[in-house]
Design a protein around this motif. Structure first.
Motif: not given
Lengths: 225, 357
Positions: B92-107
């Motif tokens: 919510k704080m950083v999105h600039g209206g173009a969407g968010v990519l979460y990069i998630v380590k597989n754990y």
């Protein structure tokens, strides 16, 4: 607590809160134990995380103490999701939230409500974690516990006796994880080396069901002349 | 336990307080829930790239927040996944209206927490895609385990995807790129010593003076195999060959399908390395291994890559994804293409990685 017939115990929200306090106490007392089990096959944080989570639960409970059991349990779930972290947070958080949904609006839990809540909790864990029986996880303690509870109630046992059987089944399920090869979670990375160790998640699940059985027995004893 | 701390329970909080004071023009820190974010966020029209994970891997992830890399990072407790409320508030704080990519380590924990966070963010009207990093070849199969762990390739994916977002790629393109980096990257690590989680107070496993642990993850967990200590050349060869000779790796991962609006199982396959492949060679200290030893590893890695016909076109050597004070090393090889090389070279300014500006 109300005893409608000699063996029919119901759980009021006050007693549910007492049970949650007792769960927090037991997890604090078993912090090192759970963490050492986790160190053997995981990442040595399960006891620490569960203790932190239930301390956060205790802080939240006063704000819902006059609410229904569903709201109380959902509040517990949300507190766990936002404080436990790791896999335990989403799994236990989902378990308590689903249990809460199963008893929404109720201020007094009949034995069937307790079964419905535990069954929903188990289904939530399976949905979130995608673990099967025998994968060396919480599911291996929770599944036999829910089955034992259902069977005991069907056979006419009272809640105290049924929860006692559930706790015994959970304990057996927990011990049965020792020879298992882990297929989920961080322990799965050890391959064969996970064999011979008791699963920490199954252990914490057993401890929580043990608390439920102990609390029910305590209430029953208090009421008996 | 000997550590430069005040109290085990305050390690993460006090670390974040220090970071906020140390890099005021570059990053800001939000407390309760905890996350580090770009000082100039949100940037309108730019895809926000967010990652996170347990603490104890510094500089990853918090050290990679800044221009050309991450918009936000969510630190959990040491070696414990952060929670969905952190990831949601960061989005919510950083999105600039173009969407968010979460990069998630597989754990297991990270995956579940980020999935819950993505669901919550979408419920608030933010477009979110999750891409998993699962590059650790020490995990052979995905059928009987939670799948390969996310390790060194994470750092490279954060750099490359951060640069792409800075260039104005849209969300789908950044996510596709991230998946491509992941399937082209492979890693393996080893430990000479264990490490101590502050709250636990004692080492997470024990190693005799003449032993080492091979195939470790990044959480102080024991590895796949314990063996007698070998020379740097022998260790490097063991790790490098496990990576280079790794067969195609197939697994299904859960990704969000925007058209169907539901989580779907996606089949992925990592193609094996072939002679002639251009690669980025990444030699990483697990935290306690000093800089003097890393070039010794790189020297041998270079020799092996050359012998196998792999062309090292870029490299990264240093301490980037760690397990507290653990001594040990991990090697990552990433097959590069022109687009990835170009994005790798793009300017970056973060506390942990900086060039070109």
């Amino acid at each position: 607590m109300t005893i409608t017939r000699s063996e029919e115990l119901t759980i009021t929200t006050k007693e549910l809160l007492m049970c949650l306090h007792k769960m927090a106490e037991v997890l604090e007392a078993n912090r090192e134990y759970l963490t050492s089990l986790d160190a053997a096959i995981g990442d040595a944080d399960h006891g620490i995380n569960m203790d932190r989570g239930f301390k956060a639960v205790l802080a939240k409970l006063p704000s819902v103490e006059d609410k229904d059991a569903g709201t109380i349990l959902k509040t517990v779930g949300v507190a766990l999701v936002s404080t436990v972290g790791g896999a335990g947070g989403p799994l236990y958080g989902t378990a308590f939230m689903q249990a809460g949904m199963a008893v929404a609006g109720k201020y007094e839990l009949e034995p069937q409500d307790v079964l419905a809540a535990l069954d929903a909790a188990l289904k939530g864990v399976v949905m979130r974690g995608k673990a099967d029986l025998g994968d060396k996880t919480m599911v291996d303690a929770l599944t036999p516990a829910v089955n034992a509870l259902r069977r005991a109630l069907e056979n006419g046992s009272g809640l105290t006796e049924a929860l006692e059987q559930a706790a015994a089944a959970a304990e057996q399920g927990m011990k049965d994880t020792i020879p298992m090869l882990a297929k989920k979670g961080r322990a799965s990375y050890l391959g064969e080396r996970s064999i011979g160790h008791q699963d920490p998640g199954a252990t914490s699940s057993y401890l929580l069901i043990r608390v439920m059985a102990d609390v029910a027995r305590e209430l029953q004893t208090q009421q008996e002349p | 336990m000997k550590k430069l701390i005040n109290h085990p329970a305050n390690v993460v909080k006090e670390e974040l307080e220090g970071i906020a004071l140390a890099y005021p023009g570059l990053v800001k820190v939000h407390f309760e829930p905890n996350f580090i974010y770009r000082a100039d966020a949100p940037i309108p029209g730019k895809v926000a790239v967010i990652s996170g994970g347990g603490s104890g891997h510094e500089p990853m992830h918090g050290g990679f927040v800044g221009v050309g890399m991450l918009d936000a990072a969510c630190p959990g407790e040491v070696f414990t996944s952060p929670t969905p409320d952190q990831m949601l508030e960061a989005a919510k704080m950083v999105h600039g209206g173009a969407g968010v990519l979460y990069i998630v380590k597989n754990y297991t924990g990270d995956v579940m927490n980020f999935e819950m966070a993505a669901d919550m963010a979408r419920a608030e009207g933010i477009r979110v895609l999750n891409i998993l990093i699962d590059d650790d070849v020490a995990v052979k199969d995905s059928l009987y385990t939670a799948g390969r762990r996310g390790t060194g390739t994470t750092v490279l994916a954060e750099k490359i995807c951060g640069a792409a977002a800075e260039r104005g790629y849209d969300l789908k393109r950044v996510a596709d790129l991230c998946r491509r980096v992941n399937i082209n990257g492979r890693s393996m690590g080893m430990a000479l010593t264990p490490c101590t989680v502050p709250m636990a107070g004692k080492p997470t496993f024990e190693l005799a003076e003449d032993e080492m642990e091979v195939g470790i993850g990044i959480h102080g967990e024991p590895g796949r195999e314990r063996m007698k200590l070998k020379t740097a050349d022998e260790i490097t060869e063991m790790l490098a060959l496990a990576i280079i000779e790794d067969p195609p790796y197939r697994r299904t991962v859960r990704e969000w399908d925007e058209e169907k609006a539901e989580w779907v199982e996606v089949e992925l396959e990592d193609p094996p390395f072939r002679p002639g492949d251009p690669v980025l060679a990444f030699v990483n200290s697990m935290g306690g291994t000093p800089d003097i030893e890393l070039p010794i590893v790189y020297r041998k890695l270079h020799e092996i890559c050359t012998k196998k016909g792999l062309k090292i076109v870029r490299n990264l050597i240093g301490r980037y994804i760690t397990s507290l004070e653990m001594q040990g090393v991990s090697i990552t090889l990433l097959r590069m293409d022109d687009e990835m090389i170009d994005l790798w070279d793009a300017p970056v300014k973060t506390p942990g990685l900086r060039w070109g500006m």
